[in-house]
Structure formats: C-alpha cells, structure tokens
Write a protein that holds these residues in place. Structure first.
Motif, short mmCIF file in Angstrom:
data_model
loop_
_atom_site.label_atom_id
_atom_site.label_comp_id
_atom_site.label_asym_id
_atom_site.label_seq_id
_atom_site.Cartn_x
_atom_site.Cartn_y
_atom_site.Cartn_z
N LEU A 634 102.25 -31.85 -5.50
CA LEU A 634 101.06 -31.78 -5.90
C LEU A 634 100.76 -33.54 -5.98
O LEU A 634 101.28 -34.39 -5.59
CB LEU A 634 101.51 -30.78 -7.70
N GLN A 635 98.80 -33.42 -6.59
CA GLN A 635 98.62 -34.77 -6.91
C GLN A 635 99.20 -35.41 -8.06
O GLN A 635 98.05 -34.66 -8.98
CB GLN A 635 97.36 -34.48 -6.00
N PRO A 636 99.55 -36.29 -8.61
CA PRO A 636 100.01 -36.09 -10.48
C PRO A 636 98.73 -37.12 -9.93
O PRO A 636 97.78 -37.95 -9.49
CB PRO A 636 100.86 -37.58 -9.39
N GLU A 637 98.47 -36.77 -11.41
CA GLU A 637 97.25 -37.67 -12.55
C GLU A 637 97.86 -38.04 -13.20
O GLU A 637 98.49 -38.42 -13.96
CB GLU A 637 95.94 -36.17 -13.01
N ALA A 640 99.28 -37.04 -16.74
CA ALA A 640 100.86 -36.28 -16.37
C ALA A 640 102.03 -37.39 -16.30
O ALA A 640 102.35 -36.12 -16.33
CB ALA A 640 100.42 -35.18 -15.53
N ILE A 641 101.74 -37.89 -16.05
CA ILE A 641 102.50 -39.43 -15.95
C ILE A 641 102.98 -40.39 -18.01
O ILE A 641 102.16 -40.59 -17.76
CB ILE A 641 102.78 -40.72 -14.62
N HIS A 642 104.36 -39.94 -17.69
CA HIS A 642 104.57 -40.36 -18.95
C HIS A 642 106.13 -41.89 -18.70
O HIS A 642 107.07 -40.94 -18.12
CB HIS A 642 105.26 -39.50 -20.19
N SER A 643 106.42 -42.49 -19.14
CA SER A 643 107.43 -43.67 -19.19
C SER A 643 108.43 -42.96 -19.67
O SER A 643 108.36 -43.01 -21.00
CB SER A 643 106.50 -44.60 -20.18
N PHE A 644 109.79 -43.19 -19.60
CA PHE A 644 111.51 -43.18 -20.30
C PHE A 644 111.66 -44.06 -20.05
O PHE A 644 112.13 -44.26 -18.90
CB PHE A 644 111.70 -41.45 -19.57
N GLY A 645 112.21 -44.93 -20.99
CA GLY A 645 112.66 -45.73 -21.04
C GLY A 645 112.35 -47.05 -20.31
O GLY A 645 111.14 -47.10 -20.30
N ALA A 646 113.04 -47.68 -20.38
CA ALA A 646 112.59 -49.00 -18.95
C ALA A 646 112.10 -48.95 -18.16
O ALA A 646 111.19 -49.21 -17.43
CB ALA A 646 114.01 -50.38 -19.45
N SER A 647 112.37 -47.78 -17.13
CA SER A 647 112.25 -47.73 -15.47
C SER A 647 112.08 -46.55 -15.23
O SER A 647 111.46 -45.71 -14.31
CB SER A 647 112.92 -48.25 -14.63
N ARG A 649 110.47 -42.73 -15.08
CA ARG A 649 109.25 -41.70 -16.11
C ARG A 649 109.35 -40.15 -15.25
O ARG A 649 110.03 -39.61 -14.26
CB ARG A 649 108.19 -42.31 -14.41
N LEU A 650 108.97 -39.69 -16.13
CA LEU A 650 108.02 -38.17 -15.66
C LEU A 650 106.82 -37.63 -15.33
O LEU A 650 105.97 -38.24 -15.69
CB LEU A 650 108.59 -37.51 -17.26
N ILE A 651 106.67 -36.70 -15.18
CA ILE A 651 106.17 -36.04 -14.65
C ILE A 651 106.11 -34.39 -15.27
O ILE A 651 106.70 -34.21 -15.22
CB ILE A 651 105.89 -35.63 -13.02
N SER A 652 104.61 -34.36 -16.35
CA SER A 652 104.41 -33.12 -16.97
C SER A 652 103.94 -31.79 -15.46
O SER A 652 103.34 -32.17 -14.67
CB SER A 652 103.14 -33.05 -18.23
N ILE A 653 104.16 -31.13 -15.73
CA ILE A 653 104.20 -30.18 -14.73
C ILE A 653 104.48 -28.57 -15.86
O ILE A 653 105.38 -28.04 -15.88
CB ILE A 653 105.30 -29.66 -13.73
N ARG A 654 103.25 -27.66 -15.53
CA ARG A 654 103.68 -27.13 -16.09
C ARG A 654 103.37 -27.10 -17.69
O ARG A 654 104.51 -25.94 -17.82
CB ARG A 654 103.73 -25.21 -15.51
N GLY A 679 100.19 -41.69 -4.99
CA GLY A 679 100.74 -40.99 -3.46
C GLY A 679 100.73 -39.56 -4.06
O GLY A 679 99.43 -38.95 -4.48
N VAL A 680 101.87 -39.06 -3.51
CA VAL A 680 101.99 -37.11 -3.41
C VAL A 680 102.89 -36.88 -4.14
O VAL A 680 104.35 -37.75 -3.50
CB VAL A 680 101.62 -36.70 -2.09
N ALA A 681 103.48 -35.95 -5.53
CA ALA A 681 104.54 -35.14 -5.40
C ALA A 681 104.82 -33.60 -4.55
O ALA A 681 104.71 -32.76 -4.49
CB ALA A 681 104.67 -35.71 -6.82
#
Length: 759
Positions: A634-637, A640-647, A649-654, A679-681
């Motif tokens: 999938l191509q991230p938007e 859909a990208i969320h930071s978690f902690g200091a470094s 990251r999470l991606i929201s999928i459905r 990039g691409v995930a």
C-alpha cells in the motif's frame, strides 16, 4: 554393478520395507483387520530377511526370522493382533530398524533388548498371549524349536468358468517311507498360482533346487488339467506333493521358495517318525511317491503324451515325463496368452500401457539431482540476463526476439518446476519416525499416548524433509513429557487416560505448514513467567502478552521441569527447534489453552532452491522480500501515519494500527528515518502471526529468483537470509523478514541474530 552397489540398493529397499512395516502395524493397531494389511506386514519382514541372508547379516536374519514366524501366526489366524500383541510387534519393528542401520553404518544394538523381544515373540508364536490381551490365542499342540510357521488352511476353491476345480490337498495322502532309524523329513504341498508363471518363475526349476537338499520323492497331481480346448492359458493346473529327507530342515526348504512363496500355495510340515518293517502293498496306498532326479532337466528332452495318469508310475522316466509335461503346458499357455494379447483392442492396450507406466519408478543418486537443479538455476539466471539485455537495447518491444524470449521464459519456468518436482517427496517417512519417538517417550514417562498423523502425502523438497526430523523429535518429546498429564490425572480431570498427539502437514500459500497438537494441560504461563524472571530473562514488572510469554520457552537454557531427567530439565530442546526452523527460512508459533492443550505451528518454504519474491529498493540497495511473507502492499497517506513514543510510528490500516518498520534504518543503510509518504509499505506476516508494515523506497517487480547461500559463499549477514543474482548480473540480498521484525521490537539486529543463534 559391484557387490557394494547391490548392497546399497538392498538397504534402500529396507527403508521402504521398514516404512511399510511401520505403516501396516499402525493400521492394525487402529483396528484394521484387512488380510492384505497383515500380508503386507509379513512380506516386509520376509523381504528384509531374504535380502539379509544373501549378504550374511546373521543377526538381522535371526531376529527377522522370529518376527516373521510370529507374524505368520497372525496371518494364519493363530494369533489375534490385540493391542498388547501389537505393542510387542511395534517394539520389534524398532529393533529391526536398529539392526538394519547397524548392518549398514556399523555400530551396535542393545542386545539385551533384542533378546527380550525375541523371547516375547517366541512366546506369542507359541500361544502365550499377554494376560491383558482381549482374547487368548490357542496354543499349538507341539511347538517346533524355532517356532516353525504354521500351515495355512487350504479351502476348497469354487468351480471356475471352465467347469473344473483344483483338488484340495491333504497330508493324509502321504505314505510313510520304511526306515529302521529316525528320519527327518519335510512333507510339502506345492500348488503354483498363475502369477508364478507370469513373473517368469518355473515350477520345474524350483523342484530341481529342492532335490538338491536331499533324497526326494514326488507326486504330480494333474486331476485339475482340463481338455486343451477348455484350457485357460493364464491359469496353473498342476500341483505337487513332495517328500524330501534333508538335514537343512524347514528353513532350507523355505529358502528354495523364497522368491515364489507369494505366488503359490505352500504348506510345509516336518515329521520325524520311527518306521519299522516292510513297506505296505502299493495297491493299498492312495498314492506312491516317486524317486525324482531333476538334474536331467538341464539337458532338455521330448514332450510327454497329452493324457497322463493321475498317479505316476514308480520309475525315473515317468517323473521326467511329468516335468516335461509341465514345460509343454507352460509353453502352450504362453503362446495362448500372447495370442489373446494380440487380439485385444488398441484402446485396451493403450490403457494397459498407461497403467503400467504410472507405476514405474527409477532410483537416481541425489547428487545428480542436485547438480541438475544447480544447472537449471544457472539457466534461469542466464535467461533473466538475456531478457534484461534485450529490453535495454530494443525499444520496440514487439520484435520476434522479444516474443522468443517470452517463450523461453515460460519454458524455463516449466523446466524449473519439473526439476523441483523430482526432489519433492512426501513427509510420510519423517512422520513414521515420530511414531517410534512417541512410543519410546511414552514408555519412559509411563504415559499412554496415541499419535495421529494427517497429510502424510504432502510433498516438500527433500532438503527440507532431511532437516525436519530433529525439530520434530524435540517437539514430540516436549509434548509428551511436558504437555500430556499422567493417565490417573487425566482420568481425574474427566479426560481419556490415553493422551493424543496430532501431527499434521498441509500446503498453504506456497509454503508447507506442519502442526503438532496435544490435548494436555497447555502452557502454565504463570510458571513460565516466574521461571523467566528467576533466570533474568525478563523484568519482574514486564508487561507481556500471552504470545510473548509462550515464546519464552524458545530461549536457550529455559526449562520448566522441576528436576533434571533423561528427557528434560537442562533447557535444551525448544531452542534447538527454533534455531532449526529459522535455518530453513521458516517460523514457528504457539497457541495454547490451559487445560485443553497446545498447538505448535511451523511454516516452512517448499524448497530451499528457488523463491518467489518482490524486488524492492531501499536506500539505493536492491533487496528481495519473500512473496509468501507479504500480505499486501500500500501507498501510505499522511493521515494514516501516527507517532508513538520517541521514535516509533504506526500506520492505520482498516481501523487497526500496525507498527511501521523502516527497513533501511534497521539494516543501517541510512542513519535517519525515511519519510513514509515517499515510499511503499509492505504489510508482512511475521513469526507468531503478528503483522508489521515494512517501509521500502520502491517496488521494482515480482520475479522468481534462485537462492544462493550467503554463509557458504561469504559470511553471515544479520537481517539477510540469502542472496540471488538478478538479470543484470547484480547480487541482490534476500531479506530475513522475521529477523527484521524482531529487531523492530526494541533489540538491535545484531543482538537478535545472536539470540536466534543460541535460543
């Protein structure tokens, strides 16, 4: 072909016979009472004994003879194959395998165990069935010193289409030869079946070999011979009643018929009686044995008359005439069979040829197959290079060269698939070996265990099969020793006192999945967690999921056993399993329910030679990600990208969140994290079923690549499983998805690889 090659072929056939023996005994243990199953088991031991005798393997022959005698009692319904009887036979099959391995590779066998089983087998053959058996078998009136095989019951056959029937034999037809001393004599009833002649055997030659054992008299029964116009060319009509005085005994007689015993009705009895006085009047005898000299068969002779009396006169010429009549009938039958075949329709002949071809096999040395596979791999690489060169130098894209290359690519793929299919073998041999492991561990622990196997015919590359035995053995030991409860405890819990271990193999998404399940107590997570804290594997306040707690058992030196025993307590076992599975490019996961049991699932590649992968680029480097690990791309938007902690990251999928892993950062290809939107995930399935999104710069395409070992040609590289050669000649690295995902959980990649190497 020298003797060593012949001997090696014999041991290869022994492996097949031992597998057939194990399979048949397990069927009998499951309640199968098909006579063909019993015959298959008997034939397996008989074949091993016969081949071992040819090579002078006396220990193997002696044990196989006693085993064969007991199986013959089962075959003739003298011994009921109860659970207790089959328990002895399964142990005997294990010893037979040990003796075979010792004869092939050297080494020793536990002689005390062999002697014990020999005594138990002889007791069974003599009717001394264990007390726990379902029904005691009748004890024979007189047991021979070597537990001679009992005679099969010969029933009167039904009248066939030609209106005649063979005459049933009776030992009462034998006359007693006068003597003034004790004379050991074997009385034989020999009635060939049509299969004997169809396989190229000749009754007259068997009789000649029999005459070499000692003084022999013979009677040929021709009452079943019909008129020529009613003769079935594929039937056998003659039978013989033979009396031979020999110091070779029954074993010597059976040796003569060793390779024809399955294609005839054979009954042998040994008598030793003191006969005093003159011979009875011939007119009062039902038949008269004839002194028989078969040596003249080597010289040929004229054919006998069409009509022969039922009783041959007492002279050598008449005996020779009988043998010549046999040859004449065999020749007539052979010519008639050929004419019948010639008259068959072309369609029937084609079907017969196809059926015959389907069962044909050929033995090929594995090194030759490996060399062929390597050459096909080089062919694939060169085909890819040629295609790449044409694409770079031909902008038209529709030339005849391009069309030819497409056909070459398709043919190359078909050749590769066909060659890989040669190495594909069912997992049945490995599964059968586990049955012995279950029996041995059950005996040691005092537990009652039943092994159920499914999917035994699932095929996988032989290199994978060869490396499955060790991890499966450790898992079986773990399931029986740690998983299953003692019988009395199972009864108290309302369970069947007999525990069940289920071993299953199946294909799934281009991989082979092997599951080992038990219906025991399951993993005691509190005990595992406390043990891990005591061993400083985790902090006392660590917040772990059930999955993470279960995976703690894979650490080196970890054991929940209260005391050290021959089976457990030293922390060696499950760490070996994980290391072995990872070395095969696979992964293992655990699912456990307290009180209900555990399921260990191994996912392995079907072959270690080729791989379907996704070619990607990361920080200027070309990598190959195994296609079987990829769920979707999938191509991230940005939303859909969320930071978690200091470094992190999470991606929201459905409507669910998945950790985002920067492959370039994990492999130290770059020092800073890349922008996910550039990039691409790749959503991948990692060890334990958890999902991660691997971040790469771009996808070049999907292709099949030839796996080259990086460790054998260079050295081990953390996070890299192997390497391959692309169409442009460049070396591309094959990503170790599980190692990269494990590194994303907080450990450095090098630390994770170190842990994988030790636990």
């Amino acid at each position: 072909m020298d003797m060593n090659e012949i001997k090696e072929i014999f041991f290869q056939e022994c492996e097949e016979q031992l597998a057939e023996l194990e399979s048949g005994l397990l069927k009998l243990n499951d309640g199968d009472r098909d006579p063909e199953t019993v015959n298959a088991v008997f034939r397996a031991v008989h074949s091993i004994k016969g081949g071992a005798g040819a090579f002078g393997l006396d220990d193997l022959v002696s044990f196989a003879h006693v085993f064969e005698t007991t199986l013959d009692c089962v075959r003739s319904n003298k011994l009921e194959p109860t659970q207790d009887v089959l328990k002895v036979m399964l142990k005997s099959a294990d010893v037979l395998a040990d003796l075979t391995n010792a004869a092939r590779d050297g080494g020793s066998v536990d002689e005390a165990r062999s002697r014990t089983l020999i005594r138990e087998l002889e007791a069974l053959a003599n009717g001394e069935v264990p007390a726990a058996a379902e029904a005691p078998a009748p004890k024979p009136a007189a047991a021979a010193p070597k537990a001679a095989a009992p005679a099969p019951v010969v029933e009167k056959p039904a009248v066939n289409d030609e209106g005649f029937q063979p005459i049933p034999f009776s030992f009462g037809d034998f006359d007693e030869e006068p003597a003034d001393r004790y004379v050991p004599t074997c009385q034989i009833l020999f009635r060939p079946k049509k299969d004997l002649y169809a396989k190229g055997n000749e009754a007259a030659l068997l009789l000649r070999d029999l005459s070499r054992l000692g003084e022999m008299s013979i009677y040929c029964d021709m009452d079943s011979l019909p008129p020529l116009d009613k003769m079935n060319p594929e039937e056998a009509y003659f039978s013989w009643k033979i009396s031979v005085t020999t110091d070779k005994g029954e074993d010597g007689v059976r040796t003569v018929f060793e390779f024809a015993e399955w294609d005839c009705d054979l009954d042998i009895r040994t008598v030793e009686e003191e006969i005093v006085g003159e011979a009875a009047n011939e007119e009062e005898l039902p038949m008269q044995p004839v002194p028989f000299d078969l040596s003249i068969l080597d010289e040929g002779g004229s054919t006998g008359s069409d009509e022969e009396p039922a009783v041959i006169e007492s002279d050598a010429a008449a005996a020779v005439a009988a043998a010549e009549t046999v040859s004449k009938v065999a020749q007539v039958a052979s010519r008639a069979a050929e004419n019948a075949k010639a008259a068959a329709s072309a369609a029937s002949a084609a079907q017969a040829n196809q059926a015959a071809a389907a069962g044909q096999t050929i033995r090929v040395d594995l090194d030759r197959v490996d060399r062929l596979i390597n050459l096909v791999g080089e062919l694939v690489i060169n085909q890819a290079m040629l295609s790449q060169s044409v694409v770079e130098n031909d902008t038209n894209g529709t030339s005849s060269i391009n069309m030819g290359l497409e056909e070459l690519q398709q043919l190359t793929r078909e050749i590769q698939d066909s060659v890989m299919a040669i190495r594909a073998q069912p997992v049945k041999p490995v599964f059968q070996r586990m049955a012995r492991t279950v029996r041995e561990i059950a005996d040691i622990t005092g537990k009652s265990v039943r092994l159920i196997t499914e999917g035994e015919n699932t095929e996988v590359d032989k290199t994978v099969i060869d490396k499955l035995a060790e991890p499966l053995t450790h898992m079986i030991r773990n399931a029986v020793d740690h998983g299953l409860e003692m019988p009395e405890k199972r009864e108290a819990l309302g369970k069947n006192p007999e525990g069940t271990v289920r071993l299953t193999a199946k294909h799934r998404s281009g991989r082979i999945v092997i599951e080992l399940a038990d219906d025991g107590a399951g993993i005691n997570r509190e005990k595992v967690r406390q043990k891990a804290i005591d061993n400083d594997l985790i902090a006392a306040d660590a917040n772990l999921s059930d999955e993470e707690i279960d995976n703690l058992i894979f650490h080196a030196g970890f054991s929940t056993a209260d005391k050290v025993s021959d089976l457990s307590g030293r922390g060696v076992g499950m760490d070996v399993v994980k290391r072995s599975i990872q070395a095969l490019g696979g992964r293992i996961s655990i699912s456990s329910k307290p009180g209900q049991g555990s399921v260990f699932t191994m996912s392995l590649p079907l072959t270690l030679a080729v791989l379907d992968g996704m070619v990607v680029t990361v920080a200027g480097q070309t990598l190959v990600v195994p296609l079987t690990a990829i769920v979707e791309t999938l191509q991230p938007e940005a939303s859909a990208i969320h930071s978690f902690g200091a470094s992190q990251r999470l991606i929201s999928i459905r409507n669910s969140f998945c950790p985002l892993v920067d492959v370039g950062r994990i492999l130290n290809f770059r020092n800073t994290q890349a922008n996910p939107m550039d990039g691409v995930a790749l959503l991948v399935e990692s060890e334990g079923g958890g999902q991660r999104a691997l971040m790469v710069d771009a996808i070049q395409g999907q292709r099949q690549v030839v796996i080259k070992s990086l460790e054998a040609n260079y050295t081990h590289v953390p996070g890299i499983a192997a390497a391959t050669i692309l169409g442009d000649g460049r070396v591309a690295l094959i990503l170790d998805v599980d190692a990269v995902v494990a590194a994303s959980r907080g450990q450095s990649l090098r630390q994770d690889i170190s842990l994988a190497a030790t636990g």
